[in-house]
Each structure stands twice: as C-alpha cells, then as structure tokens.
Motif scaffolding. Structure first.
Motif, mmCIF file in Angstrom:
data_model
loop_
_atom_site.group_PDB
_atom_site.id
_atom_site.type_symbol
_atom_site.label_atom_id
_atom_site.label_comp_id
_atom_site.label_asym_id
_atom_site.label_seq_id
_atom_site.Cartn_x
_atom_site.Cartn_y
_atom_site.Cartn_z
ATOM 1 N N ARG A 6 0.813 -1.215 0.000
ATOM 2 C CA ARG A 6 0.000 0.000 0.000
ATOM 3 C C ARG A 6 0.850 1.269 0.000
ATOM 4 O O ARG A 6 0.428 2.297 -0.503
ATOM 5 N N GLU A 7 2.020 1.203 0.594
ATOM 6 C CA GLU A 7 2.878 2.378 0.681
ATOM 7 C C GLU A 7 3.727 2.510 -0.585
ATOM 8 O O GLU A 7 4.441 1.581 -0.954
ATOM 9 N N PRO A 8 3.672 3.672 -1.247
ATOM 10 C CA PRO A 8 4.480 3.863 -2.464
ATOM 11 C C PRO A 8 5.869 4.413 -2.146
ATOM 12 O O PRO A 8 6.154 4.860 -1.028
ATOM 13 N N ILE A 9 6.711 4.369 -3.140
ATOM 14 C CA ILE A 9 8.028 5.002 -3.100
ATOM 15 C C ILE A 9 8.006 6.130 -4.127
ATOM 16 O O ILE A 9 7.658 5.905 -5.292
ATOM 17 N N GLU A 10 8.364 7.342 -3.727
ATOM 18 C CA GLU A 10 8.353 8.458 -4.677
ATOM 19 C C GLU A 10 9.721 8.594 -5.321
ATOM 20 O O GLU A 10 10.761 8.617 -4.645
ATOM 21 N N VAL A 11 9.701 8.677 -6.655
ATOM 22 C CA VAL A 11 10.920 8.820 -7.446
ATOM 23 C C VAL A 11 10.840 10.139 -8.208
ATOM 24 O O VAL A 11 9.790 10.489 -8.766
ATOM 25 N N ASP A 12 11.914 10.886 -8.221
ATOM 26 C CA ASP A 12 11.930 12.134 -9.006
ATOM 27 C C ASP A 12 11.712 11.819 -10.486
ATOM 28 O O ASP A 12 12.291 10.871 -11.027
ATOM 29 N N TRP A 13 10.868 12.651 -11.139
ATOM 30 C CA TRP A 13 10.620 12.470 -12.578
ATOM 31 C C TRP A 13 11.351 13.578 -13.329
ATOM 32 O O TRP A 13 11.069 14.764 -13.145
ATOM 33 N N THR A 14 12.282 13.208 -14.180
ATOM 34 C CA THR A 14 13.096 14.188 -14.912
ATOM 35 C C THR A 14 12.961 14.038 -16.429
ATOM 36 O O THR A 14 13.767 14.621 -17.176
ATOM 37 N N ALA A 15 11.963 13.261 -16.883
ATOM 38 C CA ALA A 15 11.849 12.958 -18.311
ATOM 39 C C ALA A 15 10.852 13.851 -19.034
ATOM 40 O O ALA A 15 10.407 13.521 -20.141
ATOM 41 N N GLY A 16 10.485 14.984 -18.463
ATOM 42 C CA GLY A 16 9.646 15.945 -19.164
ATOM 43 C C GLY A 16 8.157 15.667 -19.050
ATOM 44 O O GLY A 16 7.683 14.940 -18.157
ATOM 45 N N ALA A 17 7.404 16.261 -20.004
ATOM 46 C CA ALA A 17 5.946 16.205 -19.975
ATOM 47 C C ALA A 17 5.436 14.807 -20.300
ATOM 48 O O ALA A 17 6.051 14.049 -21.060
ATOM 49 N N VAL A 18 4.291 14.489 -19.710
ATOM 50 C CA VAL A 18 3.635 13.190 -19.945
ATOM 51 C C VAL A 18 2.187 13.453 -20.328
ATOM 52 O O VAL A 18 1.609 14.487 -19.962
ATOM 53 N N PRO A 19 1.553 12.542 -21.061
ATOM 54 C CA PRO A 19 0.154 12.752 -21.440
ATOM 55 C C PRO A 19 -0.765 12.532 -20.240
ATOM 56 O O PRO A 19 -0.589 11.594 -19.468
ATOM 57 N N VAL A 20 -1.735 13.428 -20.095
ATOM 58 C CA VAL A 20 -2.669 13.282 -18.965
ATOM 59 C C VAL A 20 -4.126 13.217 -19.415
ATOM 60 O O VAL A 20 -4.997 12.795 -18.644
ATOM 61 N N SER A 21 -4.426 13.619 -20.636
ATOM 62 C CA SER A 21 -5.802 13.532 -21.130
ATOM 63 C C SER A 21 -5.784 13.694 -22.648
ATOM 64 O O SER A 21 -4.782 14.097 -23.239
ATOM 65 N N GLY A 22 -6.942 13.374 -23.267
ATOM 66 C CA GLY A 22 -7.051 13.503 -24.711
ATOM 67 C C GLY A 22 -6.668 12.214 -25.415
ATOM 68 O O GLY A 22 -6.546 11.144 -24.814
ATOM 69 N N ASN A 23 -6.482 12.343 -26.722
ATOM 70 C CA ASN A 23 -6.199 11.177 -27.555
ATOM 71 C C ASN A 23 -4.867 10.520 -27.183
ATOM 72 O O ASN A 23 -3.874 11.197 -26.910
ATOM 73 N N ALA A 24 -4.862 9.203 -27.202
ATOM 74 C CA ALA A 24 -3.638 8.417 -26.990
ATOM 75 C C ALA A 24 -2.884 8.839 -25.734
ATOM 76 O O ALA A 24 -1.664 8.952 -25.725
ATOM 77 N N SER A 25 -3.621 9.118 -24.683
ATOM 78 C CA SER A 25 -2.986 9.552 -23.441
ATOM 79 C C SER A 25 -2.789 8.407 -22.444
ATOM 80 O O SER A 25 -2.362 8.647 -21.313
ATOM 81 N N THR A 26 -3.088 7.197 -22.870
ATOM 82 C CA THR A 26 -2.998 6.062 -21.947
ATOM 83 C C THR A 26 -1.548 5.715 -21.631
ATOM 84 O O THR A 26 -0.711 5.629 -22.524
#
Length: 218
Positions: free
Chosen positions: A186-206
C-alpha cells in the motif's frame, strides 16, 4: 430313674433350630424382606462418554483433540515472502524510444538483508510538487506474471510506456515525481521524474505498465 431317651431327641431339635436360624440370616433380614445386591458406584471411565470404538483409561477425561496438521509434501520448500516497501529502492531507468513510444523501466532493488519476491505489476502515478496525481491511473498491458526472487542487491523491472505527446497531440503535464507501489503493498516510493511532460488527457494519453521481470531493464 432318669429318662435317657429324651436327650438325643432334644439335641436333634436344638441342632435343627440353629441350622434354620443360620439360613434365615444368610437369605434375608429378620423382617422377612430379601436384601438385594448393592449397586457399585460408577467410575470416571463409566461416566465418560466416548466415541464408539475408542477406549478411555479410568480417570481420564474425554476431551476432543484437534487433528494434527498435514505434513508438507516431501521436498517442498516454503515460498519466500514478498518484498515490502521499506525493503526496496525504486528508480526510473533511461528512456528507450521506439515507434512513437516512450518506454521506461521502473526498477525495484532489494535493499534489505533478506531474500524476498515480487510478483505481478507495480502501481504507478504521476504527481505534481504538492503530491496531487496528474492524469488517470496507468493501465496494465497483457502479460503473464511470474514470481521474481530478489536476493539482497538484486533488481526487477517493469515497463512504463506511453505515446509521444508530440505525435499523439494529447494534453500534457510536467510531473515532479512518480509514485511507485510494489505489488501487494500500500505504501508507495516516490521517485523524481526528470523525463519531461507526460500525457494526462485527450487522444492516446494512456500510460501502460508491464509485469515485473528479473534485472534492471530490457
């Protein structure tokens, strides 16, 4: 002259009377009732109810006992317990681009002193600096899970992939981190994300995740 003939007669009568008195004493009370044999007091064994065919020693209580546990099959080893969140270190590996896709390995490394296992898919979520989730939960790509055993220092990886936003035209957001949850934890591990923008909605955002495999990447 004394009557000598009556003495033997008296003696015989006296003997008969003694014999009769003895018979009455043996067979009944003086009031004429017959004395019945006195019943024996039941022992603990007699009072204990036992299942048919079982035998209980005198003085022993008939207490039900639990059946003995079935022995494990010969040669069977107990499975290793799963890796817990506190025992793991998480990181996101280098991007592996291909055919309009962005692919990243999510790597879990056993940082504990014991051997443990991971099985199945990780949980993952992009979050902003305040910890708010960006976009929906990733979907699971088809795959056949297998248990990966991690000795201390060993790693397992699962793939995270999505279509390049520049090609798909999906709306994007720039996460501050990626929350990685080990399987069945249940407990997550947070990792820094340094790879730029990611899709969050709209077409092909899966965003999709694959099952864990041994190692640190493809």
């Amino acid at each position: 002259m004394a009557n000598t003939s009556s003495s033997p007669h008296r003696t015989a009568l006296l003997a008969s009377a003694v014999a009769l008195l003895g018979a009455l004493t043996a067979c009944g009370g003086t009031d004429g009732t017959t004395t019945a044999p006195r019943p024996t007091t039941p022992t603990t064994h007699d009072r204990t109810t036992s299942p048919p065919g079982t035998e209980v020693s005198p003085g022993e209580q008939s207490t039900p006992t639990r059946p003995a546990a079935s022995p494990s099959p010969a040669g069977a080893a107990a499975p290793s317990s799963r890796c817990r969140t506190a025992e793991l270190r998480a990181e996101v590996g280098r991007m592996d681009p291909g055919a309009g896709q962005r692919n990243f390995p999510i790597v879990l490394t056993n940082a504990s002193a014991r051997t443990c296992t991971v099985y199945g898919y990780p949980g993952a979520a992009f979050v902003d600096a305040s910890g708010r989730q960006l976009g929906p939960d990733p979907e699971r790509a088809p795959g056949k899970p297998s248990r990966v055993t991690l000795a201390p220092g060993d790693s397992a990886w699962a793939g995270l992939s999505y279509a390049s936003p520049e090609i798909s035209g999906a709306r994007t957001a720039r996460p501050a981190g990626l929350l990685v949850t080990p399987p069945d934890e249940r407990e997550p591990i947070e990792v820094d994300w340094t790879a730029g923008a990611v899709p969050v909605s709209g077409n092909a955002s899966t965003v999709r995740l694959t099952v864990f495999a041994p190692g640190s990447g493809p």
